[in-house]
Design an enzyme around this catalytic site. Structure first.
Site, PDB file in Angstrom:
ATOM      1  N   HIS A 128       0.729  -1.298  -0.026  1.00 27.88           N
ATOM      2  CA  HIS A 128      -0.378  -0.016   0.233  1.00 27.88           C
ATOM      3  C   HIS A 128       0.666   0.898  -0.165  1.00 27.88           C
ATOM      4  O   HIS A 128       2.126   1.459   0.327  1.00 27.88           O
ATOM      5  CB  HIS A 128      -1.625  -0.102   1.383  1.00 27.88           C
ATOM      6  N   ASP A 205       2.980  -4.277   8.060  1.00 31.72           N
ATOM      7  CA  ASP A 205       2.298  -3.152   8.175  1.00 31.72           C
ATOM      8  C   ASP A 205       1.429  -3.937   7.905  1.00 31.72           C
ATOM      9  O   ASP A 205       0.031  -5.150   7.270  1.00 31.72           O
ATOM     10  CB  ASP A 205       1.926  -2.199   6.216  1.00 31.72           C
ATOM     11  N   GLN A 208      -4.197  -4.775   6.929  1.00 33.00           N
ATOM     12  CA  GLN A 208      -5.735  -5.772   6.645  1.00 33.00           C
ATOM     13  C   GLN A 208      -4.915  -7.188   7.414  1.00 33.00           C
ATOM     14  O   GLN A 208      -5.761  -8.297   7.439  1.00 33.00           O
ATOM     15  CB  GLN A 208      -5.351  -6.364   5.171  1.00 33.00           C
ATOM     16  N   LYS A 231     -10.747  -0.667  10.296  1.00 33.23           N
ATOM     17  CA  LYS A 231     -10.366  -1.727  10.089  1.00 33.23           C
ATOM     18  C   LYS A 231     -11.440  -3.326  10.558  1.00 33.23           C
ATOM     19  O   LYS A 231     -11.141  -4.238   9.900  1.00 33.23           O
ATOM     20  CB  LYS A 231      -9.118  -2.059   9.139  1.00 33.23           C
ATOM     21  N   CYS A 370      -4.645   2.111  -4.152  1.00 32.33           N
ATOM     22  CA  CYS A 370      -2.868   2.792  -2.912  1.00 32.33           C
ATOM     23  C   CYS A 370      -2.107   1.924  -3.456  1.00 32.33           C
ATOM     24  O   CYS A 370      -1.751   1.761  -2.552  1.00 32.33           O
ATOM     25  CB  CYS A 370      -3.824   2.941  -2.180  1.00 32.33           C
TER      26      CYS A 370
HETATM   27  N1  PMP Z   1      -1.812  -0.364   4.856  1.00 38.97           N
HETATM   28  C1  PMP Z   1      -2.683  -1.393   3.963  1.00 38.97           C
HETATM   29  C2  PMP Z   1      -2.434  -2.268   3.697  1.00 38.97           C
HETATM   30  C3  PMP Z   1      -4.417  -1.225   4.176  1.00 38.97           C
HETATM   31  O1  PMP Z   1      -4.917  -1.417   3.253  1.00 38.97           O
HETATM   32  C4  PMP Z   1      -4.635   0.762   4.479  1.00 38.97           C
HETATM   33  C5  PMP Z   1      -6.081   0.999   4.403  1.00 38.97           C
HETATM   34  N2  PMP Z   1      -6.145   0.988   3.006  1.00 38.97           N
HETATM   35  C6  PMP Z   1      -3.394   1.588   4.479  1.00 38.97           C
HETATM   36  C7  PMP Z   1      -2.199   0.725   4.924  1.00 38.97           C
HETATM   37  C8  PMP Z   1      -4.068   2.614   5.224  1.00 38.97           C
HETATM   38  O2  PMP Z   1      -4.280   2.837   6.693  1.00 38.97           O
HETATM   39  P1  PMP Z   1      -5.613   4.444   7.153  1.00 38.97           P
HETATM   40  O3  PMP Z   1      -5.469   4.542   5.958  1.00 38.97           O
HETATM   41  O4  PMP Z   1      -5.817   3.141   8.002  1.00 38.97           O
HETATM   42  O5  PMP Z   1      -3.915   5.176   7.568  1.00 38.97           O
END
Ligand code: PMP
Length: 414
Positions: A128, A205, A208, A231, A370
């Site tokens: 991401h 990270d 998920q 999430k 993203c």
């Molecule tokens: N890493 C991953 C794998 C994600 O799925 C997300 C959220 N889509 C993020 C980072 C960023 O998370 P947040 O927008 O809650 O900061």
């Protein structure tokens, strides 16, 4: 009910729409975007309301009873979230706005102190942007080399290639626990072992991972683990970073201000102990309270059941979507993925498809998720992504497959 062929009763029985006010109020809504954000159970909403009705005050600052109660609620929530995530030393769980802020914290506070010109930073092609851009920028700022570990064709990390990239010059190996774009579950233990061999920081990270796997951060052996509350049934604006104590103690603060100081002299300032050193200013208190209630909800259900439920729905969705002419499901087999199914439909742009699905009450996400570096490697600009959670059931899979098929027929006839 259709499509229950390969599901035993137990995983299907997990769906509990009634616990989620938004879903209960919209019985025809098929919410398949939990990888972006999850719905919230009533117990989480109640916990937040109860906090404001009974306990609200600025924590840490008051000698009066109400402020002490707010402080206790705040740190009590930290302890419950730490227990849920398998973190024995709760003070090494720092609250942040979410995964993005947590990863920026590591890349900035640890990175600017420990990475220098000539060092190497390795990330994977699956990341991401939140676990990609902060490292890319750190490399640019320090003169370190930024290297991307490529994938196998099924969207899993090419571990041999990665291992050869992680040289003794490598200071950081940053990887996701689970890909938000493909659902790939990464082999964290192997990745940590590769990082440890050269003394690199292993940053995971967990955006998920924490919602969908039975995570014990301490057992994973990572140096840093980032997560987002929204999430995993919690409210928005709260998440955290778990990091090894000796690293947190050695690195400088990320932000400066109230609460994080020990002593402020005219020219010099000393810092507070963990976790305060990294939590400058008035904290988000309702966030941890709501997230702790979310952790209680997940604990009561059992993460093993959540995992089985999602796997069953995902493998059914993969089966049903793959049977539709023109659909390509991207990523690994169901046994290597969490609750995400990313796919394309030949001749139909994912944005058009998601709008057509929306007309049938099916909420999916379309776009690059993203993860533009990943999309480039897949040779697509965008995919349509359906993501499942514990409140989804076979009816959601049926609605998704039926709606995709209707869209295909409509486009074919257009
Ligand atoms: N890493 C991953 C794998 C994600 O799925 C997300 C959220 N889509 C993020 C980072 C960023 O998370 P947040 O927008 O809650 O900061």
């Amino acid at each position: 009910m259709t499509g229950t062929g390969n599901l035993d009763a137990a995983p299907y029985a997990l769906g509990r729409r009634a616990d989620f006010p938004l879903l209960a109020a919209n019985p025809r809504l098929h919410y398949l975007d939990s990888a972006a954000t999850s719905q919230k159970p009533a117990s989480v909403l109640r916990a937040i309301q109860h906090y404001y009705e009974t306990t609200n005050a600025n924590p840490h600052r008051g000698a009066y009873t109400l402020s002490a109660a707010a402080t206790e609620a705040y740190h009590g929530a930290r302890a419950r979230i730490a227990t849920f995530l398998g973190v024995a030393d709760a003070d090494t769980l720092l609250f942040t706005r979410g995964t993005t802020e947590a990863l920026n914290l590591v890349a900035t506070a640890w990175g600017r102190t420990n990475v220098k010109a000539g060092d190497r930073i390795v990330v994977t092609r699956l990341e991401h942007h939140a676990n990609f851009v902060p490292w890319q920028k750190l490399a640019q700022a320090t003169g370190a080399e930024f290297v991307i570990a490529e994938l196998n064709t099924d969207g899993t990390i090419d571990m041999n290639a990665l291992e050869s990239l992680v040289t003794p010059r490598t200071k950081v190996l940053a990887f996701g626990h689970v890909s938000n774009a493909l659902g790939t579950v990464n082999p964290v233990a192997d990745l940590v072992a590769i990082a440890k061999r050269v003394g690199a920081l292993a940053v995971c990270d967990g955006a998920q991972g924490a919602p969908h796997l039975d995570v014990s951060v301490d057992s994973l052996g990572v140096d840093a683990y980032a997560f987002s509350g929204h999430k995993m049934l919690g409210p928005m604006g709260i998440g955290g970073l778990v990091m090894r104590r000796e690293l947190l103690e050695a690195m400088p603060p990320y932000q400066y201000g109230g609460d994080m100081i020990a002593h402020v002299g005219d020219q010099h300032t000393t810092y507070n102990v963990l976790p305060y050193k990294f939590e400058a200013g008035t904290p988000n208190v309702e966030g941890p309270i709501g997230l702790a209630a979310a952790c209680d909800y997940l604990t009561a259900l059992g993460m093993d059941r959540v995992i089985r439920h999602e796997r069953a729905l995902v493998s059914l969705a993969m089966e049903r979507l793959s049977a539709i002419p023109g659909v390509t499901v991207l990523g690994p087999g169901a046994d290597r993925r969490s609750g995400v199914v990313s796919f394309t439909l030949e001749g139909v742009h994912p944005h058009d498809l998601s709008q057509m699905l929306d007309a049938d009450g099916v909420c999916v996400r379309a776009g690059h998720h993203c993860a533009q570096p990943l999309m480039r490697a897949l040779g697509v600009h965008a995919t349509t992504r359906a993501s499942f959670y514990l409140y989804n059931d076979v009816a959601d899979v049926d609605a998704l497959a039926a709606s995709v098929n209707t869209a295909r027929l409509r486009f074919a006839g257009a």
